[in-house]
Enzyme design. Structure first.
Site, mmCIF file in Angstrom:
data_model
loop_
_atom_site.group_PDB
_atom_site.id
_atom_site.type_symbol
_atom_site.label_atom_id
_atom_site.label_comp_id
_atom_site.label_asym_id
_atom_site.label_seq_id
_atom_site.Cartn_x
_atom_site.Cartn_y
_atom_site.Cartn_z
ATOM 1 N N SER A 7 12.807 -1.728 5.239
ATOM 2 C CA SER A 7 12.521 -2.315 3.933
ATOM 3 C C SER A 7 13.572 -1.795 2.955
ATOM 4 C CB SER A 7 11.087 -1.976 3.534
ATOM 5 O OG SER A 7 10.727 -2.657 2.375
ATOM 6 N N HIS B 194 12.342 -6.579 4.970
ATOM 7 C CA HIS B 194 11.617 -7.190 3.844
ATOM 8 C C HIS B 194 12.598 -7.765 2.840
ATOM 9 C CE1 HIS B 194 8.006 -4.339 4.688
ATOM 10 N NE2 HIS B 194 7.975 -5.411 5.440
ATOM 11 N N ASP C 198 4.119 -0.865 5.864
ATOM 12 C CA ASP C 198 4.224 -1.876 6.911
ATOM 13 C C ASP C 198 4.970 -1.262 8.105
ATOM 14 O OD1 ASP C 198 3.983 -4.361 8.099
ATOM 15 O OD2 ASP C 198 5.773 -5.183 7.132
#
Ligand SMILES: C[S@@+](CC[C@H](N)C(=O)[O-])C[C@H]1O[C@@H](n2cnc3c(N)ncnc32)[C@H](O)[C@@H]1O
Lengths: 271, 201
Positions: free
Chosen positions: B21, B48, B141
């Site tokens: 991310s 992401h 996540d």
């Protein structure tokens, strides 16, 4: 095969035998996630326990259906798609004396209202018949009502403008409390109907089929079935619009449609 | 056909899944830059990125890596030595037949695509023949997905949180389970090369 996958297959078989909803050829990964999510929400310990209850309780099946279908939609979702329809498809639709459009997997109706607004702005709505179909009766009912949360509608305004909207978006709805009710005359010529791409057949000849974000839930066999229906329904050189990340490249229909607007996933029935 | 006895765990990896991310682009460059042209494992990446934007990641990485790089498409088969990025706004899964599938279910950990979704489905599809790596990032996540890979017998590795630009994501994974490896990027890269040579020979 893992126990979960075995249970999942048996559940889908049970649903098919009992309720005639055919989820047997859906992609496993997302189907598994949705069923496990439903288990957690319904407070059940296993897929087998869910199966047992579903078989005896149609109301519970109705609830499960809300998890199995993915009723996620947006108005003017992927504005570039609607802009491409406006610029590259509408002029050709104008050459027909009357137009039939099939929105397959219309969910709660956002896509239908978007198309109706676009067709009205392009002077086509009055001679267009729209068929909006889905397998989820609760979604179809919402679609018929044409009432969407006001919060969401505010967000759709930017989409509408990027889709080449010719008016002020607020002209199309009246806001009351937390909801926006869309002008019912937009849907005067829309037929909302229950239709499954997995089990039903073609019902009309159309010039445009819009089926967005539905095929991704199908395995390749079922994608082929659905594409076969669209191919059969479309008139000579008719149009097929898919979701932003969907294509026919990995289906057996890849040669039977030509790319029309490539990045926007609009295809045309090949001769 | 008669059912056969369970096989001993297979340590040969057949695919690699990566999650990153915030800070992920640079980390991925360090990890993947200069992989040999003979590289033979499919590499699938969830990084992401904001929804509703076209992703330029495949192009950016194609220019830098000497490997074929794609945006993963629905029902596309995974090919040896190719690198795939999840498209923005959709979850990416790997099916049993080792093809991709997309979905627009709601975001997981505010993310769509979600690393958990990719990793869990890949664990189902590949079982022990999978390696998963989780890099820098500012949310949680991927922790669960990596755990699923381990439970399925695959190999898990996490970027050393001390080195990560943002340590929350690797830390969340370490808090949830014991990854097989916690390493700085250069050593994660060495691990990748090692997994690949075990695969190729
Ligand atoms: C993610 S929604 C897509 C909504 C809308 N087309 C859009 O793109 O915004 C998927 C829809 O497909 C419907 N669907 C799933 N299986 C179907 C089938 N076999 N036949 C027709 N519709 C189906 C679901 O009920 C759901 O409403």
């Amino acid at each position: 095969m893992s126990n979960t996958e075995i249970e999942l297959r048996l559940l889908m078989e049970a649903i098919y035998l009992k309720y005639s909803y055919d989820f047997r050829n859906y992609t496993v990964a997302s189907q598994k996630r949705r069923v496990l999510h439903a288990l957690a929400q319904l407070g059940l310990p296993s897929i087998s326990a869910l199966q047992e209850k579903v078989l005896r309780d149609p109301a519970l099946f109705g609830r499960l259906l809300q998890y199995l279908t993915i009723p996620v939609s947006e108005m003017f979702r992927d504005p570039a798609y609607f802009l491409a329809l406006r610029q590259h498809v509408v002029p050709i639709l104008h050459t027909y004396p009357s137009v039939k459009v099939w929105v397959a997997g219309c969910s709660t109706g956002e896509e239908v209202f978007s198309l109706a607004i676009l067709l009205r702005e392009e002077g086509l709505l009055s001679r267009t018949q729209i068929y909006a179909t889905d397998i989820n009766p609760a979604s179809l009912e919402k679609a018929r009502q044409g009432i969407f949360p006001i919060e969401a509608v505010r967000g759709y305004t930017a989409n509408y403008q990027r889709a080449g909207g010719r008016s002020s978006f607020s002209d199309y709805y009246t806001a009351a409390y937390e909801a926006a009710r869309f002008d019912p005359s937009l849907c005067a010529d829309v037929i909302f109907a229950d239709h499954s791409l997995a089990t039903d057949s073609v019902f009309a000849e159309t010039q445009l089929v819009s089926c967005r974000n539905v095929l991704i839930y199908f395995n390749r066999e079922l994608q082929d079935r659905a594409l076969g229906l669209f191919h059969e329904s479309l008139c000579h050189r008719g149009f097929l619009g898919l979701g932003a990340k969907e294509s026919i490249d990995f289906s057996s229909y890849s040669q039977r449609f030509d790319a029309h607007s490539q990045p926007e996933r609009i295809y045309r029935k090949a001769t | 056909m008669k059912p056969t006895a369970p096989q001993p765990p297979e340590r040969r990896v057949e695919a690699v899944v990566l999650g990153a991310s915030a800070g992920g682009i640079e980390a991925l460059f360090t990890l993947l830059n200069g992989l040999p042209p003979s590289w033979s494992l499919p590499v699938v990446i969830v990084l992401h990125v904001p929804e509703n934007h076209e992703s330029h990641l495949p192009q950016i990485f194609a220019d830098r890596l000497h490997l074929p790089v794609h945006e993963a498409a629905d029902k596309m088969p995974l090919a040896a030595g190719h690198v795939y990025f999840a498209p923005p706004g959709y979850h990416l899964s790997i099916e049993r037949d080792r093809r991709f599938s997309l979905s627009c279910e709601p975001p997981v950990h505010f993310s769509r695509p979600s690393i958990d979704v990719l990793m869990s489905s890949a664990a189902d599809a590949y079982g022990p023949a999978l390696a998963g790596m989780l890099l820098t990032g500012a949310n949680e996540d991927g922790a669960e997905g990596l755990q699923r890979i381990q439970q399925a017998g695959g190999i898990t590795a996490v970027q050393d949180p001390n080195e990560a630009q943002i340590s929350i994501m690797p830390q969340a994974a370490i808090a949830l389970h014991s990854p097989d490896h916690v390493l700085p990027l250069r050593e994660l890269r060495a691990l990748l090369l090692q997994l690949e040579s075990a695969h190729a020979h």
